[in-house]
Design a protein around this motif. Structure first.
Motif, PDB file in Angstrom:
ATOM      1  N   UNK A  59       0.849  -1.211  -0.016  1.00 18.26           N
ATOM      2  CA  UNK A  59      -0.086  -0.051   0.035  1.00 18.26           C
ATOM      3  C   UNK A  59       0.821   1.183  -0.035  1.00 18.26           C
ATOM      4  N   UNK A  60       1.963   1.093   0.463  1.00 19.98           N
ATOM      5  CA  UNK A  60       2.830   2.373   0.550  1.00 19.98           C
ATOM      6  C   UNK A  60       3.523   2.700  -0.725  1.00 19.98           C
ATOM      7  N   UNK A  61       4.057   1.639  -1.398  1.00 20.36           N
ATOM      8  CA  UNK A  61       4.511   2.093  -2.766  1.00 20.36           C
ATOM      9  C   UNK A  61       3.799   2.943  -3.732  1.00 20.36           C
ATOM     10  N   UNK A  62       2.537   2.483  -3.838  1.00 17.57           N
ATOM     11  CA  UNK A  62       1.818   3.255  -4.950  1.00 17.57           C
ATOM     12  C   UNK A  62       1.655   4.712  -4.602  1.00 17.57           C
ATOM     13  N   UNK A  63       1.487   4.897  -3.190  1.00 16.23           N
ATOM     14  CA  UNK A  63       1.340   6.353  -2.640  1.00 16.23           C
ATOM     15  C   UNK A  63       2.342   7.021  -2.713  1.00 16.23           C
ATOM     16  N   UNK A  64       3.620   6.664  -2.710  1.00 15.40           N
ATOM     17  CA  UNK A  64       4.935   7.337  -2.783  1.00 15.40           C
ATOM     18  C   UNK A  64       5.208   7.592  -4.237  1.00 15.40           C
ATOM     19  N   UNK A  65       5.144   6.715  -5.116  1.00 13.38           N
ATOM     20  CA  UNK A  65       5.563   6.572  -6.498  1.00 13.38           C
ATOM     21  C   UNK A  65       6.722   6.258  -6.563  1.00 13.38           C
ATOM     22  N   UNK A  66       7.328   5.446  -5.688  1.00 11.54           N
ATOM     23  CA  UNK A  66       8.644   5.096  -5.765  1.00 11.54           C
ATOM     24  C   UNK A  66       8.712   3.619  -5.983  1.00 11.54           C
ATOM     25  N   UNK A  67       9.789   3.083  -6.370  1.00 12.32           N
ATOM     26  CA  UNK A  67      10.219   1.514  -6.753  1.00 12.32           C
ATOM     27  C   UNK A  67      10.002   0.879  -5.438  1.00 12.32           C
ATOM     28  N   UNK A  68       9.802  -0.593  -5.680  1.00 13.21           N
ATOM     29  CA  UNK A  68       9.570  -1.357  -4.224  1.00 13.21           C
ATOM     30  C   UNK A  68      10.941  -1.444  -3.677  1.00 13.21           C
ATOM     31  N   UNK A  69      12.148  -1.389  -4.058  1.00 13.37           N
ATOM     32  CA  UNK A  69      13.375  -1.308  -3.520  1.00 13.37           C
ATOM     33  C   UNK A  69      13.562  -0.152  -2.677  1.00 13.37           C
ATOM     34  N   UNK A  70      13.252   1.026  -3.375  1.00  9.86           N
ATOM     35  CA  UNK A  70      13.290   2.268  -2.623  1.00  9.86           C
ATOM     36  C   UNK A  70      12.346   2.306  -1.362  1.00  9.86           C
ATOM     37  N   UNK A  71      11.278   1.815  -1.438  1.00  7.08           N
ATOM     38  CA  UNK A  71      10.137   1.831  -0.350  1.00  7.08           C
ATOM     39  C   UNK A  71      10.703   1.080   0.612  1.00  7.08           C
ATOM     40  N   UNK A  72      11.634  -0.113   0.231  1.00  7.29           N
ATOM     41  CA  UNK A  72      11.822  -1.048   1.225  1.00  7.29           C
ATOM     42  C   UNK A  72      13.021  -0.439   2.142  1.00  7.29           C
ATOM     43  N   UNK A  73      13.968   0.255   1.271  1.00  8.35           N
ATOM     44  CA  UNK A  73      15.034   1.056   1.979  1.00  8.35           C
ATOM     45  C   UNK A  73      14.672   1.963   3.028  1.00  8.35           C
ATOM     46  N   UNK A  74      13.545   2.772   2.630  1.00  3.52           N
ATOM     47  CA  UNK A  74      13.179   3.713   3.548  1.00  3.52           C
ATOM     48  C   UNK A  74      12.577   2.892   4.789  1.00  3.52           C
ATOM     49  N   UNK A  75      11.882   1.943   4.472  1.00  2.00           N
ATOM     50  CA  UNK A  75      11.127   1.377   5.794  1.00  2.00           C
ATOM     51  C   UNK A  75      12.141   0.688   6.670  1.00  2.00           C
ATOM     52  N   UNK A  76      13.231   0.373   5.930  1.00  4.16           N
ATOM     53  CA  UNK A  76      14.264  -0.440   6.524  1.00  4.16           C
ATOM     54  C   UNK A  76      15.003   0.690   7.771  1.00  4.16           C
ATOM     55  N   UNK A  77      15.265   1.976   7.240  1.00  5.12           N
ATOM     56  CA  UNK A  77      16.022   2.823   8.055  1.00  5.12           C
ATOM     57  C   UNK A  77      15.049   3.304   9.218  1.00  5.12           C
ATOM     58  N   UNK A  78      13.666   3.308   8.915  1.00  5.86           N
ATOM     59  CA  UNK A  78      12.711   3.648  10.066  1.00  5.86           C
ATOM     60  C   UNK A  78      12.767   2.558  11.042  1.00  5.86           C
ATOM     61  N   UNK A  79      12.790   1.321  10.645  1.00  4.39           N
ATOM     62  CA  UNK A  79      12.839   0.095  11.440  1.00  4.39           C
ATOM     63  C   UNK A  79      14.235   0.258  12.445  1.00  4.39           C
ATOM     64  N   UNK A  80      15.346   0.259  11.548  1.00  4.63           N
ATOM     65  CA  UNK A  80      16.659   0.318  12.381  1.00  4.63           C
ATOM     66  C   UNK A  80      16.586   1.612  13.313  1.00  4.63           C
ATOM     67  N   UNK A  81      15.797   2.820  13.252  1.00  8.37           N
ATOM     68  CA  UNK A  81      15.917   3.822  14.146  1.00  8.37           C
ATOM     69  C   UNK A  81      14.983   3.676  15.132  1.00  8.37           C
TER      70      UNK A  81
END
Length: 116
Positions: A59-81
């Motif tokens: 659900x996140x990917x289409x809302x941001x208009x980013x590739x799946x890999x880029x969305x996963x990267x950003x979510x990973x950073x939020x989890x790590x923090x």
């Protein structure tokens, strides 16, 4: 010619000092750095608006208009923090905010006596 003595005027408000230790400031630096990206800010806003319900990465990917890999990267950073948490259901990952994760950041920017 006589020189008049002028009263000393306090031009600055005395500082109360910082309420943050070096260790706490370093912890918050990690969180704030994770938030210092427009896409991650939008993800956090999206998770806040979900009112505690986990949101599927699909659900996140289409809302941001980013590739799946880029969305996963950003979510990973939020989890790590420590801002978001990840839950796997089958082949999909669901994300939600860690309760209270943003409270410490809010506290840094709240003047004493003005906390809500």
């Amino acid at each position: 010619m006589a020189v008049a003595e002028l009263p000393v005027i306090e031009c600055c408000t005395p500082l109360a000092g910082s309420s943050l230790t070096d260790e706490r400031a370093a912890e918050l630096e990690t969180v704030i750095k994770a938030l210092a990206d427009r896409h991650r800010l939008r993800i956090v806003n999206l998770l806040l608006r979900a009112d505690g319900e986990p949101v599927c990465v699909c659900e996140v990917q289409p809302l941001l208009g980013l590739s799946q890999g880029t969305v996963s990267h950003h979510l990973k950073r939020l989890v790590e923090a420590g801002i978001a948490r990840r839950e796997t259901r089958g082949t999909y990952s669901y994300f939600s905010l860690v309760p209270g994760a943003l409270d410490a950041v809010r506290g840094v920017f709240t003047a004493p006596g003005r906390a809500r």
